[in-house]
Design a protein around this motif. Sequence first.
Motif, short mmCIF file in Angstrom:
data_model
loop_
_atom_site.label_atom_id
_atom_site.label_comp_id
_atom_site.label_asym_id
_atom_site.label_seq_id
_atom_site.Cartn_x
_atom_site.Cartn_y
_atom_site.Cartn_z
N TYR A 23 0.82 -1.22 0.00
CA TYR A 23 0.00 0.00 0.00
C TYR A 23 0.85 1.26 0.00
CZ TYR A 23 -3.12 -3.78 0.93
OH TYR A 23 -3.78 -4.99 0.81
N SER A 24 1.90 1.27 0.78
CA SER A 24 2.78 2.45 0.81
C SER A 24 3.93 2.31 -0.17
CB SER A 24 3.35 2.64 2.22
OG SER A 24 4.28 1.62 2.52
N ASN A 25 4.22 1.08 -0.59
CA ASN A 25 5.44 0.85 -1.37
C ASN A 25 6.66 1.44 -0.68
OD1 ASN A 25 4.49 -0.66 -3.62
ND2 ASN A 25 3.45 1.21 -4.31
N PHE A 26 6.66 1.34 0.63
CA PHE A 26 7.78 1.89 1.42
C PHE A 26 8.25 0.80 2.38
CE2 PHE A 26 9.81 4.50 4.70
CZ PHE A 26 10.48 5.44 3.94
N PRO A 27 9.06 -0.12 1.85
CA PRO A 27 9.55 -1.20 2.71
C PRO A 27 10.55 -0.68 3.75
CG PRO A 27 10.60 -1.34 0.56
CD PRO A 27 9.60 -0.21 0.48
N CYS A 43 10.47 -6.53 9.69
CA CYS A 43 10.08 -5.73 8.53
C CYS A 43 8.65 -5.23 8.73
CB CYS A 43 10.17 -6.56 7.25
SG CYS A 43 9.11 -8.02 7.26
N ASN A 44 8.28 -4.19 8.00
CA ASN A 44 6.89 -3.72 8.12
C ASN A 44 5.94 -4.66 7.39
OD1 ASN A 44 8.09 -2.68 5.76
ND2 ASN A 44 6.73 -0.91 5.67
N VAL A 45 4.76 -4.80 7.96
CA VAL A 45 3.73 -5.70 7.43
C VAL A 45 2.42 -4.91 7.39
CG1 VAL A 45 2.50 -7.88 7.75
CG2 VAL A 45 4.91 -7.71 8.42
N GLU A 46 2.02 -4.51 6.19
CA GLU A 46 0.84 -3.66 6.05
C GLU A 46 -0.44 -4.48 5.94
OE1 GLU A 46 1.88 -0.93 2.88
OE2 GLU A 46 3.24 0.16 4.25
N ASN A 47 -1.56 -3.76 5.88
CA ASN A 47 -2.87 -4.43 5.85
C ASN A 47 -3.81 -3.61 4.98
OD1 ASN A 47 -5.69 -5.13 7.06
ND2 ASN A 47 -4.30 -6.64 7.92
N LEU A 54 1.74 -2.86 10.54
CA LEU A 54 2.74 -2.98 11.61
C LEU A 54 4.08 -2.43 11.12
CD1 LEU A 54 2.01 -6.68 12.67
CD2 LEU A 54 1.10 -4.58 13.71
N CYS A 55 4.70 -1.63 11.93
CA CYS A 55 6.03 -1.12 11.60
C CYS A 55 7.07 -2.24 11.76
CB CYS A 55 6.40 0.03 12.52
SG CYS A 55 5.64 1.60 12.09
N ALA A 56 8.19 -2.05 11.11
CA ALA A 56 9.29 -3.02 11.19
C ALA A 56 9.73 -3.25 12.64
CB ALA A 56 10.46 -2.53 10.36
N GLU A 57 9.70 -2.18 13.43
CA GLU A 57 10.13 -2.28 14.83
C GLU A 57 9.22 -3.22 15.62
OE1 GLU A 57 9.78 0.37 12.99
OE2 GLU A 57 11.31 1.88 13.40
N CYS A 58 7.94 -3.26 15.24
CA CYS A 58 6.98 -4.13 15.95
C CYS A 58 7.36 -5.59 15.76
CB CYS A 58 5.56 -3.92 15.45
SG CYS A 58 4.94 -2.27 15.74
N ALA A 84 19.63 4.92 6.15
CA ALA A 84 19.15 5.03 7.54
C ALA A 84 17.81 5.74 7.57
CB ALA A 84 20.18 5.79 8.37
N LEU A 85 16.92 5.22 8.42
CA LEU A 85 15.58 5.79 8.57
C LEU A 85 15.32 6.01 10.05
CD1 LEU A 85 12.89 6.31 6.90
CD2 LEU A 85 12.18 4.05 7.72
N MET A 86 14.76 7.15 10.39
CA MET A 86 14.42 7.40 11.79
C MET A 86 13.17 6.61 12.15
SD MET A 86 16.77 9.22 12.91
CE MET A 86 16.19 9.60 14.56
N PRO A 87 13.17 5.95 13.30
CA PRO A 87 11.94 5.30 13.74
C PRO A 87 10.84 6.34 14.00
CG PRO A 87 13.72 5.00 15.35
CD PRO A 87 14.29 5.77 14.21
N ARG A 90 5.87 6.52 17.48
CA ARG A 90 5.34 5.35 18.20
C ARG A 90 6.44 4.32 18.43
NH1 ARG A 90 3.36 0.29 17.20
NH2 ARG A 90 1.56 -0.35 18.43
N CYS A 91 7.27 4.13 17.41
CA CYS A 91 8.32 3.12 17.52
C CYS A 91 9.45 3.55 18.43
CB CYS A 91 8.82 2.74 16.13
SG CYS A 91 7.59 1.74 15.27
N ARG A 92 9.67 4.85 18.57
CA ARG A 92 10.67 5.31 19.55
C ARG A 92 10.22 4.90 20.95
NH1 ARG A 92 12.80 11.10 16.98
NH2 ARG A 92 12.51 10.37 14.85
N1 THU Z 1 7.39 2.38 8.97
C1 THU Z 1 8.09 1.48 9.75
O1 THU Z 1 8.03 0.26 9.52
N2 THU Z 1 8.84 1.98 10.76
C2 THU Z 1 9.01 3.31 11.02
O2 THU Z 1 9.61 3.65 12.03
C3 THU Z 1 8.49 4.30 10.07
C4 THU Z 1 7.40 3.80 9.20
C5 THU Z 1 6.52 1.84 7.90
C6 THU Z 1 5.04 1.90 8.21
C7 THU Z 1 4.44 1.83 6.83
O3 THU Z 1 4.30 0.46 6.46
C8 THU Z 1 5.50 2.46 5.94
O4 THU Z 1 6.68 2.57 6.72
C9 THU Z 1 5.12 3.85 5.44
O5 THU Z 1 4.78 4.68 6.49
#
Ligand code: THU
Length: 129
Positions: A23-27, A43-47, A54-58, A84-87, A90-92
């Motif tokens: 959905y986001s195409n943002f792995p 890894c992130n798991v969308e719905n 779910l974010c990758a951190e989850c 590098a991507l900032m969490p 919520r994930c922080r």
């Molecule tokens: N996303 C993460 O997995 N972790 C983050 O800390 C930032 C955002 C994911 C959530 C969603 O699947 C995608 O990035 C776009 O927001």
Amino acid sequence: MEIDWTALTAEAKKAMERAYAPYSNFPVGAAALTDDGRVVSGCNVENASYGLGLCAECSMVSELFRTGGGKLVAFACVDGNGDALMPCGRCRQLLFEHAAEGMLLQTISGIKPIEEVLPDAFGPRNLKL
Ligand code: THU
């Protein structure tokens, strides 16, 4: 403890390649070193119900407990380009809960302790009455 950031980033990239992000195409991939020397990742798991993604951190924190628990001492997160991507906020908070004091994060502006990316954090200590 000497942190191998290159290896940790490689684990995060490997996890990112398993993302389910149609959905986001943002792995996103996340990886952390635990206080007993394990590496956990997620890894992130969308719905289709977007807000349930779910974010990758989850998934990384789930793996932390699935493989024996403990505290996180170093963390790296990458986007689809392996950068590098900032969490997210919520994930922080999620990371803070499971971080060893002074857990280091690879951020877009260098290595920083968790206390710097979530200052004056609310956490488990606040609930000890
Ligand atoms: N996303 C993460 O997995 N972790 C983050 O800390 C930032 C955002 C994911 C959530 C969603 O699947 C995608 O990035 C776009 O927001």
